[in-house]
Design a protein around this motif. Structure first.
Motif, PDB file in Angstrom:
ATOM      1  N   ARG A 101       0.836  -1.206   0.000  1.00 15.07           N
ATOM      2  CA  ARG A 101       0.000   0.000   0.000  1.00 15.07           C
ATOM      3  C   ARG A 101       0.869   1.253   0.000  1.00 15.07           C
ATOM      4  N   GLU A 102       2.002   1.189   0.681  1.00 20.29           N
ATOM      5  CA  GLU A 102       2.918   2.323   0.708  1.00 20.29           C
ATOM      6  C   GLU A 102       3.673   2.456  -0.612  1.00 20.29           C
ATOM      7  N   LEU A 103       3.997   1.323  -1.209  1.00 13.49           N
ATOM      8  CA  LEU A 103       4.741   1.332  -2.475  1.00 13.49           C
ATOM      9  C   LEU A 103       3.858   1.713  -3.653  1.00 13.49           C
ATOM     10  N   HIS A 104       2.657   1.121  -3.680  1.00  9.22           N
ATOM     11  CA  HIS A 104       1.750   1.283  -4.818  1.00  9.22           C
ATOM     12  C   HIS A 104       0.334   1.561  -4.297  1.00  9.22           C
ATOM     13  N   LEU A 137      21.441  -2.730  -2.858  1.00  9.04           N
ATOM     14  CA  LEU A 137      20.611  -3.935  -2.741  1.00  9.04           C
ATOM     15  C   LEU A 137      20.477  -4.377  -1.291  1.00  9.04           C
ATOM     16  N   PRO A 138      19.259  -4.650  -0.842  1.00  8.41           N
ATOM     17  CA  PRO A 138      19.055  -5.145   0.524  1.00  8.41           C
ATOM     18  C   PRO A 138      19.443  -6.613   0.635  1.00  8.41           C
ATOM     19  N   ASP A 139      19.686  -7.060   1.843  1.00  5.46           N
ATOM     20  CA  ASP A 139      19.975  -8.468   2.062  1.00  5.46           C
ATOM     21  C   ASP A 139      18.803  -9.318   1.583  1.00  5.46           C
ATOM     22  N   GLY A 140      19.128 -10.423   0.961  1.00  4.79           N
ATOM     23  CA  GLY A 140      18.102 -11.301   0.414  1.00  4.79           C
ATOM     24  C   GLY A 140      17.831 -11.044  -1.055  1.00  4.79           C
ATOM     25  N   ALA A 141      18.351  -9.951  -1.597  1.00  2.00           N
ATOM     26  CA  ALA A 141      18.190  -9.662  -3.022  1.00  2.00           C
ATOM     27  C   ALA A 141      19.118 -10.556  -3.835  1.00  2.00           C
ATOM     28  N   PHE A 142      18.674 -10.922  -5.025  1.00  2.00           N
ATOM     29  CA  PHE A 142      19.487 -11.733  -5.935  1.00  2.00           C
ATOM     30  C   PHE A 142      19.906 -10.899  -7.133  1.00  2.00           C
ATOM     31  N   ALA A 143      21.147 -11.108  -7.562  1.00  2.00           N
ATOM     32  CA  ALA A 143      21.660 -10.488  -8.775  1.00  2.00           C
ATOM     33  C   ALA A 143      22.645 -11.452  -9.420  1.00  2.00           C
ATOM     34  N   ARG A 175      27.465  -1.447 -10.948  1.00  2.00           N
ATOM     35  CA  ARG A 175      26.096  -1.781 -11.294  1.00  2.00           C
ATOM     36  C   ARG A 175      25.861  -3.292 -11.235  1.00  2.00           C
ATOM     37  N   ALA A 176      24.641  -3.658 -10.891  1.00  2.00           N
ATOM     38  CA  ALA A 176      24.261  -5.062 -10.796  1.00  2.00           C
ATOM     39  C   ALA A 176      23.104  -5.362 -11.740  1.00  2.00           C
ATOM     40  N   ARG A 177      23.080  -6.574 -12.258  1.00  2.00           N
ATOM     41  CA  ARG A 177      21.948  -7.062 -13.030  1.00  2.00           C
ATOM     42  C   ARG A 177      21.057  -7.825 -12.062  1.00  2.00           C
ATOM     43  N   VAL A 178      20.008  -7.176 -11.617  1.00  2.00           N
ATOM     44  CA  VAL A 178      19.209  -7.665 -10.491  1.00  2.00           C
ATOM     45  C   VAL A 178      18.119  -8.621 -10.974  1.00  2.00           C
ATOM     46  N   ILE A 179      17.977  -9.725 -10.248  1.00  2.00           N
ATOM     47  CA  ILE A 179      16.981 -10.746 -10.571  1.00  2.00           C
ATOM     48  C   ILE A 179      15.674 -10.482  -9.825  1.00  2.00           C
ATOM     49  N   THR A 180      15.745 -10.191  -8.543  1.00  2.00           N
ATOM     50  CA  THR A 180      14.542  -9.980  -7.722  1.00  2.00           C
ATOM     51  C   THR A 180      13.734  -8.808  -8.266  1.00  2.00           C
ATOM     52  N   PRO A 181      12.424  -8.986  -8.493  1.00  2.00           N
ATOM     53  CA  PRO A 181      11.590  -7.895  -9.017  1.00  2.00           C
ATOM     54  C   PRO A 181      11.656  -6.640  -8.137  1.00  2.00           C
ATOM     55  N   PRO A 182      11.596  -5.445  -8.743  1.00  2.00           N
ATOM     56  CA  PRO A 182      11.748  -4.190  -8.000  1.00  2.00           C
ATOM     57  C   PRO A 182      10.814  -4.041  -6.791  1.00  2.00           C
ATOM     58  N   SER A 183       9.557  -4.429  -6.936  1.00  2.00           N
ATOM     59  CA  SER A 183       8.629  -4.263  -5.813  1.00  2.00           C
ATOM     60  C   SER A 183       9.011  -5.163  -4.647  1.00  2.00           C
ATOM     61  N   LEU A 184       9.497  -6.356  -4.931  1.00  2.00           N
ATOM     62  CA  LEU A 184       9.925  -7.246  -3.855  1.00  2.00           C
ATOM     63  C   LEU A 184      11.262  -6.801  -3.276  1.00  2.00           C
ATOM     64  N   LEU A 185      12.092  -6.135  -4.070  1.00  2.00           N
ATOM     65  CA  LEU A 185      13.295  -5.505  -3.523  1.00  2.00           C
ATOM     66  C   LEU A 185      12.902  -4.469  -2.472  1.00  2.00           C
ATOM     67  N   ALA A 186      11.889  -3.670  -2.787  1.00  2.00           N
ATOM     68  CA  ALA A 186      11.429  -2.645  -1.852  1.00  2.00           C
ATOM     69  C   ALA A 186      10.860  -3.273  -0.589  1.00  2.00           C
ATOM     70  N   VAL A 187      10.175  -4.407  -0.741  1.00  2.00           N
ATOM     71  CA  VAL A 187       9.647  -5.123   0.426  1.00  2.00           C
ATOM     72  C   VAL A 187      10.804  -5.591   1.309  1.00  2.00           C
ATOM     73  N   LEU A 188      11.852  -6.128   0.704  1.00  2.00           N
ATOM     74  CA  LEU A 188      13.025  -6.554   1.466  1.00  2.00           C
ATOM     75  C   LEU A 188      13.661  -5.361   2.182  1.00  2.00           C
ATOM     76  N   ALA A 189      13.805  -4.266   1.472  1.00  2.00           N
ATOM     77  CA  ALA A 189      14.436  -3.079   2.042  1.00  2.00           C
ATOM     78  C   ALA A 189      13.635  -2.507   3.202  1.00  2.00           C
ATOM     79  N   ALA A 190      12.317  -2.750   3.214  1.00  7.35           N
ATOM     80  CA  ALA A 190      11.457  -2.244   4.287  1.00  7.35           C
ATOM     81  C   ALA A 190      11.561  -3.077   5.556  1.00  7.35           C
ATOM     82  N   GLY A 191      12.328  -4.169   5.513  1.00  5.46           N
ATOM     83  CA  GLY A 191      12.512  -4.986   6.707  1.00  5.46           C
ATOM     84  C   GLY A 191      11.647  -6.222   6.743  1.00  5.46           C
ATOM     85  N   TRP A 192      11.498  -6.896   5.612  1.00  8.41           N
ATOM     86  CA  TRP A 192      10.634  -8.069   5.536  1.00  8.41           C
ATOM     87  C   TRP A 192      11.107  -9.176   6.472  1.00  8.41           C
ATOM     88  N   GLU A 193      10.157  -9.779   7.164  1.00  6.38           N
ATOM     89  CA  GLU A 193      10.424 -10.951   7.994  1.00  6.38           C
ATOM     90  C   GLU A 193       9.182 -11.820   7.976  1.00  6.38           C
TER      91      GLU A 193
END
Length: 234
Positions: A101-104, A137-143, A175-193
């Protein structure tokens, strides 16, 4: 013979003996003989608990039913573009909605979430990758590093394999070629647990200097959750 039911961070389905720590599906992908015929069926790609209310489907890959998929951990599921299931992971799904909701704004129901993720994870029939700085990139992100999926883990990145993480190296610059979709990157960066294992236990072995949480890089052994027995036939 192993089933073609393990999902890589690149979203590919491979046949390996181990099943992983997270369960999920993206519709019925197999034919009446259990052979994989398509990469996905629909936009609803979900990641689930291995065990839920004693349910157990045997045999796997039953005709006309969804294809049972398995992930090394939740970081892998996120990279492949799967979000938490709204049934077996209800609290995780509600937390995702809050962050979404905060992202989109205005995109909080399953259909709109899935539509955005589908656009972010695929380019035609191929996985879509994105550009970002390694330092962002937040922890848990793939590239990709040297063509191999790596997960960010503090100051290191760890190479993904079907059996666990290997070959830790210093987080690159540039620069990184990131695999994790941008919205899920933002979820990780927000402190996902979430309620399922976020990183496979191999991420905390000596080749990885320390297990890092998402909250700014403070060491915490709870980041890695021990594997639990599979109770969905995997």
């Amino acid at each position: 013979m192993p089933l073609q039911s393990r999902v890589t961070p690149l979203g590919e389905l491979v046949a390996v003996p181990s099943r992983g720590l997270v369960y999920g599906n993206r519709g019925c992908l197999h034919d009446a003989d259990g052979r994989i015929r398509r990469r996905f069926a629909g936009r609803r790609w979900i990641a689930c608990r291995l065990a839920f209310r004693g349910r157990r489907r045997t045999p796997l890959l039953q005709p006309g039913r969804y294809t049972e998929l398995f992930f090394l951990d939740e970081a892998t599921a996120f990279a492949a573009g799967h979000r938490p299931c709204a049934e077996c992971r209800r609290e995780d799904y509600r937390r995702l909605q809050e962050l979404w909701r905060e992202l989109h704004p205005g995109e909080v129901d399953a259909d709109t979430i899935d539509a955005r993720l589908h656009a972010e994870r695929l380019e035609g029939r191929r996985q879509r990758h994105h550009d970002a700085r390694w330092s962002e990139l937040p922890d848990g992100a793939f590239a990709l590093l040297g063509g191999v999926p790596h997960v960010v883990c503090g100051r290191q990145v760890l190479a993904w394999t079907a059996g666990g993480y290997d070959r830790g190296t210093a987080r690159p610059r540039g620069r990184a070629r990131v695999i994790t979709p941008p919205s899920l990157l933002a979820v990780l960066a927000a402190g996902w647990e979430g309620s399922v294992p976020f990183l496979h236990p191999s991420a905390a072995l000596p080749r990885s200097t320390v297990a890092w949480r998402l909250d700014g890089g403070r060491a915490d052994p709870r980041l890695v959750v021990k594997a639990r027995p599979t109770s969905r036939g995997g």
